[in-house]
Write a protein that holds these residues in place. Structure first.
Motif, short mmCIF file in Angstrom:
data_model
loop_
_atom_site.label_atom_id
_atom_site.label_comp_id
_atom_site.label_asym_id
_atom_site.label_seq_id
_atom_site.Cartn_x
_atom_site.Cartn_y
_atom_site.Cartn_z
N TRP A 263 -5.29 -3.92 1.58
CA TRP A 263 -5.46 -3.20 1.95
C TRP A 263 -6.81 -2.35 2.01
O TRP A 263 -7.63 -1.52 1.03
CB TRP A 263 -4.63 -2.63 1.10
N GLY B 60 -3.29 0.56 -4.21
CA GLY B 60 -2.21 -0.89 -3.92
C GLY B 60 -2.30 -2.23 -4.35
O GLY B 60 -3.22 -1.52 -5.47
N LEU C 259 1.15 -1.13 0.32
CA LEU C 259 -0.10 0.44 -0.22
C LEU C 259 0.97 1.14 0.26
O LEU C 259 1.48 1.31 1.03
CB LEU C 259 -0.76 0.01 1.14
N LYS D 276 -2.89 -7.75 2.94
CA LYS D 276 -1.93 -8.18 3.91
C LYS D 276 -1.15 -9.89 4.53
O LYS D 276 -2.45 -10.47 3.96
CB LYS D 276 -2.70 -7.36 5.46
#
Length: 337
Positions: A213, A203, A194, A207
């Motif tokens: 994101w 982005g 990001l 994650k």
């Protein structure tokens, strides 16, 4: 508060995080603001090297396109003699090409040649103003502007200075910087990140916990308290978002607020009820320029333009003491059921 959730209508290829990968956060300064990069990589990821590479990428954008740096490529072009032709750095040429495309599509609502007007209104490096400029000076500055005056050969990356034309990339350079950092990361094998520069974002991937994101679209100060509207959050997987607002830089005179977003067609700051426009797209550079164009156009003309060009945008209008949101059809199509 209710939430409006936006999802990509076409998903970019997704690489799930591998075991042992972690979230790394890097920070720095650029373009008079800050940058932040969050990325997913193994524990031994070379953070110092990554930090230096990102900073160098953004420093290059500044060297090429800053109106605040007297020795930038843009500043030298602006000072050049009439009739001189200039070979442009690759990034400069890419930004200029996109800027001229948006200028043409928007009939000049976005115009990269407004440097003289920006300076005259006190929003450039020469310093701030406390009152509108006199009419003769405004007319003279307008006469030196006009994107149609620029002879640009995109294939050869060369531009002709017609004389007295001052480029200003304030409405597009931050978005390009975001894209360049994303490109830099991709070239080094980073597949989940990001990137944020001064509120503009892009982005890719997810994650370590598998979540995308998630980012909230920017709102003006006090808007959340004044308006019972839904918070808009978007999953930035293969997407970017940029916003343009009338509250970022302005001055007041005789009870009137003069914002930094200028209408190139009149030479005056925009004065309608549009407080902010946010645009979602695959390129942050493109989204940045379109957000400025839509802010200048205002709701009615901006909505027609956005529908014609399939732009996913959210207008935030001042209405009494509060705000009202209006989404374009392309943005509505991204809303989760």
């Amino acid at each position: 508060m209710d939430r409006r959730v936006l999802l990509p209508t076409a998903l970019a290829p997704l690489t799930p995080p591998m075991n042992g990968e972690q979230l790394h956060t890097l920070h720095g300064l650029t373009m008079g603001t800050s940058w932040t990069v969050k990325l997913v990589a193994p524990a031994g990821f070379p953070r110092a090297q990554a930090q230096a590479g990102i900073q160098a990428t953004l420093d290059r954008v500044v060297r090429e396109m800053s109106q605040w740096e007297a020795d930038s490529d843009l500043a030298r072009f602006n000072r050049a003699d009439a009739g001189s032709r200039h070979a442009l750095p690759a990034g400069f040429a890419e930004v200029l090409g996109c800027a001229l495309d948006v200028a043409h599509a928007s009939d000049g609502a976005f115009d990269p040649s407004v440097g003289e007007l920006v300076a005259l209104w006190g929003f450039g490096p020469a310093g701030a103003r406390t009152e509108p400029p006199p009419a003769p000076a405004l007319a003279a500055a307008r006469a030196r502007c006009g994107w149609q005056k620029l002879d640009f050969d995109a294939r050869k990356a060369k531009a002709l200075q017609p004389g007295g034309l001052h480029l200003d990339f304030s409405g597009i350079a931050k978005g390009f910087g975001v894209d360049e950092v994303a490109r830099h990361l991709a070239e080094r094998g980073v597949e989940s990140y990001l990137v944020e520069v001064g509120g503009e974002l892009r982005g890719l991937g997810v994650k370590p916990n598998g979540q995308p994101w998630w980012v909230a679209l920017e709102t003006p100060p006090g808007a959340d308290d004044a308006t019972p509207t839904a918070q808009t959050i978007v999953a930035l997987h293969g997407l970017a978002v940029a916003s343009s607002g009338d509250y970022r830089r302005y001055f007041e005179h005789a009870g009137q607020c003069y914002a930094h977003t200028l209408d190139p067609r009149s030479g005056w700051p925009v004065a309608h009820a549009c407080a902010q426009v946010s645009v979602v797209g695959t390129s942050c550079m493109w989204a940045d320029a379109q957000a400025t164009a839509l802010t200048v156009l205002g709701l009615e003309a901006g909505m027609a333009y956005a529908q014609e060009h399939d732009i996913a945008a959210l207008f935030l209008l001042r209405e009494g003491a509060g705000f009202r949101e209006i989404a374009t059809p392309a943005l509505q199509a991204m809303a989760a059921p």
